[in-house]
Structures are given as C-alpha cells and as structure tokens.
Design an enzyme around this catalytic site. Structure first.
Site, PDB file in Angstrom:
ATOM      1  N   CYS A 143       0.898  -1.173   0.000  1.00  0.00           N
ATOM      2  CA  CYS A 143       0.000   0.000   0.000  1.00  0.00           C
ATOM      3  C   CYS A 143       0.931   1.217   0.000  1.00  0.00           C
ATOM      4  O   CYS A 143       1.230   1.774   1.046  1.00  0.00           O
ATOM      5  CB  CYS A 143      -0.855   0.007   1.250  1.00  0.00           C
ATOM      6  SG  CYS A 143      -1.768  -1.523   1.510  1.00  0.00           S
ATOM      7  N   ALA A 144       1.370   1.624  -1.175  1.00  0.00           N
ATOM      8  CA  ALA A 144       2.590   2.444  -1.227  1.00  0.00           C
ATOM      9  C   ALA A 144       2.397   3.959  -1.340  1.00  0.00           C
ATOM     10  O   ALA A 144       3.311   4.709  -0.997  1.00  0.00           O
ATOM     11  CB  ALA A 144       3.478   1.959  -2.368  1.00  0.00           C
ATOM     12  N   ALA A 145       1.263   4.437  -1.849  1.00  0.00           N
ATOM     13  CA  ALA A 145       1.148   5.882  -2.111  1.00  0.00           C
ATOM     14  C   ALA A 145       0.963   6.665  -0.815  1.00  0.00           C
ATOM     15  O   ALA A 145       0.325   6.164   0.111  1.00  0.00           O
ATOM     16  CB  ALA A 145      -0.030   6.145  -3.040  1.00  0.00           C
ATOM     17  N   PRO A 146       1.493   7.878  -0.727  1.00  0.00           N
ATOM     18  CA  PRO A 146       2.199   8.625  -1.781  1.00  0.00           C
ATOM     19  C   PRO A 146       3.663   8.238  -1.982  1.00  0.00           C
ATOM     20  O   PRO A 146       4.334   8.823  -2.812  1.00  0.00           O
ATOM     21  CB  PRO A 146       2.091  10.069  -1.292  1.00  0.00           C
ATOM     22  CG  PRO A 146       1.996   9.967   0.191  1.00  0.00           C
ATOM     23  CD  PRO A 146       1.267   8.697   0.476  1.00  0.00           C
ATOM     24  N   GLY A 147       4.190   7.276  -1.218  1.00  0.00           N
ATOM     25  CA  GLY A 147       5.529   6.783  -1.538  1.00  0.00           C
ATOM     26  C   GLY A 147       6.591   7.104  -0.503  1.00  0.00           C
ATOM     27  O   GLY A 147       7.775   6.811  -0.730  1.00  0.00           O
ATOM     28  N   GLY A 148       6.189   7.678   0.644  1.00  0.00           N
ATOM     29  CA  GLY A 148       7.181   8.041   1.664  1.00  0.00           C
ATOM     30  C   GLY A 148       8.012   6.842   2.117  1.00  0.00           C
ATOM     31  O   GLY A 148       9.233   6.932   2.240  1.00  0.00           O
ATOM     32  N   ASP A 197      -5.455  -4.321  -6.419  1.00  0.00           N
ATOM     33  CA  ASP A 197      -5.967  -4.477  -5.073  1.00  0.00           C
ATOM     34  C   ASP A 197      -4.957  -5.358  -4.328  1.00  0.00           C
ATOM     35  O   ASP A 197      -4.713  -6.503  -4.736  1.00  0.00           O
ATOM     36  CB  ASP A 197      -7.349  -5.146  -5.107  1.00  0.00           C
ATOM     37  CG  ASP A 197      -7.987  -5.183  -3.728  1.00  0.00           C
ATOM     38  OD1 ASP A 197      -7.255  -5.308  -2.723  1.00  0.00           O
ATOM     39  OD2 ASP A 197      -9.221  -5.070  -3.651  1.00  0.00           O
ATOM     40  N   ASP A 215       1.716  -1.154   4.907  1.00  0.00           N
ATOM     41  CA  ASP A 215       1.440   0.108   5.603  1.00  0.00           C
ATOM     42  C   ASP A 215      -0.044   0.383   5.331  1.00  0.00           C
ATOM     43  O   ASP A 215      -0.398   1.075   4.384  1.00  0.00           O
ATOM     44  CB  ASP A 215       2.355   1.209   5.045  1.00  0.00           C
ATOM     45  CG  ASP A 215       2.269   2.483   5.854  1.00  0.00           C
ATOM     46  OD1 ASP A 215       2.115   2.394   7.089  1.00  0.00           O
ATOM     47  OD2 ASP A 215       2.334   3.570   5.250  1.00  0.00           O
ATOM     48  N   CYS A 269      -0.985   4.243  11.165  1.00  0.00           N
ATOM     49  CA  CYS A 269      -0.723   5.492  11.897  1.00  0.00           C
ATOM     50  C   CYS A 269      -1.915   5.846  12.786  1.00  0.00           C
ATOM     51  O   CYS A 269      -2.269   7.011  12.921  1.00  0.00           O
ATOM     52  CB  CYS A 269      -0.329   6.623  10.959  1.00  0.00           C
ATOM     53  SG  CYS A 269      -1.481   6.910   9.638  1.00  0.00           S
TER      54      CYS A 269
HETATM   55  N1  SAM Z   1       2.960   3.760   2.595  1.00  0.00           N
HETATM   56  C1  SAM Z   1       2.483   5.072   2.203  1.00  0.00           C
HETATM   57  C2  SAM Z   1       3.559   6.088   2.472  1.00  0.00           C
HETATM   58  O1  SAM Z   1       4.387   5.893   3.359  1.00  0.00           O
HETATM   59  O2  SAM Z   1       3.593   7.108   1.771  1.00  0.00           O
HETATM   60  C3  SAM Z   1       1.170   5.420   2.880  1.00  0.00           C
HETATM   61  C4  SAM Z   1       0.100   4.379   2.665  1.00  0.00           C
HETATM   62  S1  SAM Z   1      -1.485   4.826   3.264  1.00  0.00           S
HETATM   63  C5  SAM Z   1      -1.337   4.593   4.955  1.00  0.00           C
HETATM   64  C6  SAM Z   1      -2.440   3.460   2.758  1.00  0.00           C
HETATM   65  C7  SAM Z   1      -2.651   3.366   1.265  1.00  0.00           C
HETATM   66  O3  SAM Z   1      -3.320   2.130   0.972  1.00  0.00           O
HETATM   67  C8  SAM Z   1      -3.558   4.461   0.689  1.00  0.00           C
HETATM   68  O4  SAM Z   1      -2.863   5.155  -0.305  1.00  0.00           O
HETATM   69  C9  SAM Z   1      -4.748   3.694   0.103  1.00  0.00           C
HETATM   70  O5  SAM Z   1      -5.241   4.266  -1.088  1.00  0.00           O
HETATM   71  C10 SAM Z   1      -4.130   2.334  -0.162  1.00  0.00           C
HETATM   72  N2  SAM Z   1      -5.097   1.210  -0.230  1.00  0.00           N
HETATM   73  C11 SAM Z   1      -6.352   1.132   0.285  1.00  0.00           C
HETATM   74  N3  SAM Z   1      -6.878  -0.070   0.018  1.00  0.00           N
HETATM   75  C12 SAM Z   1      -5.948  -0.775  -0.675  1.00  0.00           C
HETATM   76  C13 SAM Z   1      -5.914  -2.078  -1.251  1.00  0.00           C
HETATM   77  N4  SAM Z   1      -6.961  -2.908  -1.143  1.00  0.00           N
HETATM   78  N5  SAM Z   1      -4.801  -2.453  -1.919  1.00  0.00           N
HETATM   79  C14 SAM Z   1      -3.738  -1.627  -2.019  1.00  0.00           C
HETATM   80  N6  SAM Z   1      -3.711  -0.370  -1.507  1.00  0.00           N
HETATM   81  C15 SAM Z   1      -4.804   0.038  -0.836  1.00  0.00           C
END
Ligand code: SAM
Length: 340
Positions: A143-148, A197, A215, A269
């Site tokens: 679950c990588a965005a925004p990529g931090g 997903d 994450d 978080c």
């Molecule tokens: N790791 C990221 C960072 O450090 O920048 C922050 C991730 S944020 C906590 C969780 C992310 O999971 C969101 O961007 C969300 O859109 C994504 N997400 C939600 N459901 C998901 C799924 N089923 N599969 C993959 N990503 C998912």
C-alpha cells in the site's frame, strides 16, 4: 517566514468534536494516562515536529551543514565501532529532526531533477527500519502511495526489486511522481509500480518476495481529528468499523506473497487497538506457519531518546505515541515471519 506560514495554516484547522469525543472514549480506555499527553499534542498542530529525510541519490552539497546550523540533528547514530552489530549503523538512511516544531519548505517537482529531501513524521521510518531490507532483496510495498516509505526503503539499501503497489489510481499517479522525483533513471529498472488491489497480490505472486511492507489504510488519527464537518466525521467513524477486515485481508495477502523465511511488517498510523494488535492477533490465530517477532532491542534503544514507545497490553508490536517535545507518531509496527 516558513514558521509563520505553518502557524497560519495550523490555526485554520478546526478539531471535529464528534471524532474527539470518540477518541476520548476509546483511547482513555485503551491507553489510560498515555492518551492525555498524546491528546495534548494532537490538539496542538503548532507543536508538531517534522523530519527531513535526505535523498542519498541527489546532490546534498551544503544541505547537512545548513540543517546542522539550523539546530537539526540526525535521528540515527551515524558512527559506531566497526565491530558493533547495531542494526542502524549499517543503514545509510539519514533523517534530520529538530527539537522544536520548525519546518523547512517542501521542494517543488522539476522533471529531470532529483529532490534532496522529503518531509515526514519521523516515526514513519520505524516500519522501514523494522523491515531492514538488505542489498538485492525482493521487496513489496503493498500500500505504497504517496511513496514516503518506498522512498525510505530505497535510502536503506538497494533492493533487487522494489514492487510498489497502490489501489487508488489518483494516489498511484502521485506515487509515480514521488519515485520520479527522488530516484535516478539509471536505477528505475529496480522498480515496478502497479495499481492492483493488494488483497489479490498474495494469490497472483505467492512466495515471490523476501520482505513485504503492509502500511495499511487506517483511521489516520492526526488527520481524522481535523475532519472538516460533523457529517463527514460521522461517516468516517462508520468507515472505521470496516477497516480491520480490510487490514486482515491485506496482511494475509502479504503473508502469502512472502517466501518461507521471509518477513512481513504491518504498520498503521492510528492508536486504535482494533486496527493494530487485534488485527495481528487474529491473523496469527488463523494463518498457519507464521510467528510474531520482537523488534530489535537495539533499534528501540537507539530511537527511545526521540520516540515515545507506549506500554501495550498485550504487548503485540510497538506503538509510538506523540508526547510533548517528542511529537512523532502515532505509528504502530509489528513484524511477522513466515516459517513455512
Ligand atoms: N505507505 C504510504 C507512504 O508511506 O507514503 C502510505 C500508505 S497509506 C497509509 C495506505 C494506502 O493504501 C492508501 O494510499 C490507500 O489508497 C491504499 N489502499 C487502500 N486499500 C488498498 C488495497 N486494497 N490495496 C492496495 N492499496 C490500498
């Protein structure tokens, strides 16, 4: 000027009373007295500290000297006895922190130019340090965005492959932009970026990775507290009840995607027990051949001067909670190893 701009934007934020009431009831029960001090920090954005994660792929000439002159110090010890087995001494990752809530400006996106630093809540490095990626390993950031955290992983080692995945298309595009801003084109063949997903990756690529970071999407306590209106606050509280199921499914998918002997790190978080310890406990109870691993004591010790680790009952994973003068967190981290 930067501080003035920060004060202005923080003073515009309003706390959502519905969410605060809910947090008061839940967290005073789950965290007792520890909630009091975390609450004071969360309600005072002017006290929030910002970490400056340096980009080892960019030109850092003068930057470290400038940060030091401004009163910043390095979060991780950079020098150690060569025979020391300390986890952190082998990591090139450099994050500068300040004891006061000062914030330097973010850098703009310029195609072809690598940014020098990324501003972040320094506690978000804990999952990355816990993952402890080694040179050449195959890594999945589920679950990588925004990529931090993808960016932080790339500061710790050069993986054989870093697969960054994000479900949401808009956030996936944001992730691409982050990677482009920090990672040199000559190394981009090491990256793979998808918008799947995350729940499906375990069955599509079983056992393909040495390490996986989950994450997870969670009720981000800091931002939920500042939900603009009561109606939205109520909606979010409803959504919150759905999160543990999604989190368990993502964690199970990660365990299927990691090879036997490989490591999965689960992080959020939020301070919510239902999204932290309870998720990990439920997965441990239902998924065969998985063990919970303690975080390295040396890592905890080296971060304890700056991070406040909560006392958890039961003690499944580690939770950093904000405290006066140590406003990092909330950040929950747990490490699981697939045995077979
Ligand atoms: N790791 C990221 C960072 O450090 O920048 C922050 C991730 S944020 C906590 C969780 C992310 O999971 C969101 O961007 C969300 O859109 C994504 N997400 C939600 N459901 C998901 C799924 N089923 N599969 C993959 N990503 C998912």
């Amino acid at each position: 000027n930067t501080l003035a701009a920060q004060c202005k934007s923080a003073s515009r934020r309003k706390v959502c009373k519905t969410v605060l009431k809910h947090f008061d009831a839940q967290y005073s029960e789950e965290l007792g007295e520890q909630w009091r001090s975390a609450r004071d920090v969360l309600l005072n954005p002017l006290s929030w500290q910002y970490g400056v994660l340096l980009n080892r792929f960019s030109d850092l000439t003068n930057l470290k000297q400038c940060l030091t002159a401004l009163g910043y110090t390095n979060l991780l010890p950079q020098t150690a006895h060569p025979e020391s087995k300390s986890l952190t001494t082998h990591i090139p990752l450099q994050c500068f922190i300040h004891r006061d809530p000062v914030r330097i400006p973010t850098q703009g996106h310029h195609p072809g130019w690598l940014k020098q630093y990324y501003l972040l809540n320094a506690a978000s490095l804990l999952p990355v340090l816990t993952l402890n990626v080694k040179e050449g390993e195959n890594v999945l950031d589920l679950c990588a965005a925004p990529g931090g955290k993808s960016l932080a992983i790339l500061q710790t080692a050069t993986p054989g492959l870093l697969h960054c995945n994000e479900l949401d298309k808009h956030r996936h595009d944001w992730l691409l932009k982050t990677l482009e801003s920090y990672f040199p084109p000559t190394l981009r063949h090491l990256l793979s970026v998808t918008h799947l997903d995350g729940r499906s990756i375990g069955s599509v690529r079983p056992g393909a990775y040495d390490k996986v970071l989950v994450d997870a999407p969670c009720s981000n306590d800091r931002s939920w507290l500042y939900t603009p209106d009561t109606h939205q606050g109520e909606m979010w509280l409803k959504e919150r009840t759905q999160l543990p199921l999604l989190q368990k499914e993502l964690l199970c998918s990660a365990l299927a995607a990691v090879r036997p002997g490989g490591v999965v790190v689960y992080s959020t978080c939020t301070m919510s027990r239902a999204e932290n310890q309870s998720v990990v406990e439920a997965v441990l109870a239902s998924y065969p051949g998985v063990e919970l691993q303690d975080l390295e004591q040396q890592l905890i010790d080296s971060l304890s001067d700056n991070f406040h680790f909560a006392h958890l009952h039961p003690s499944v994973g580690q939770l950093v909670i904000p405290q006066k003068g140590k406003t990092w967190g909330p950040m929950y981290v747990s490490r699981l190893r697939r045995i077979y």
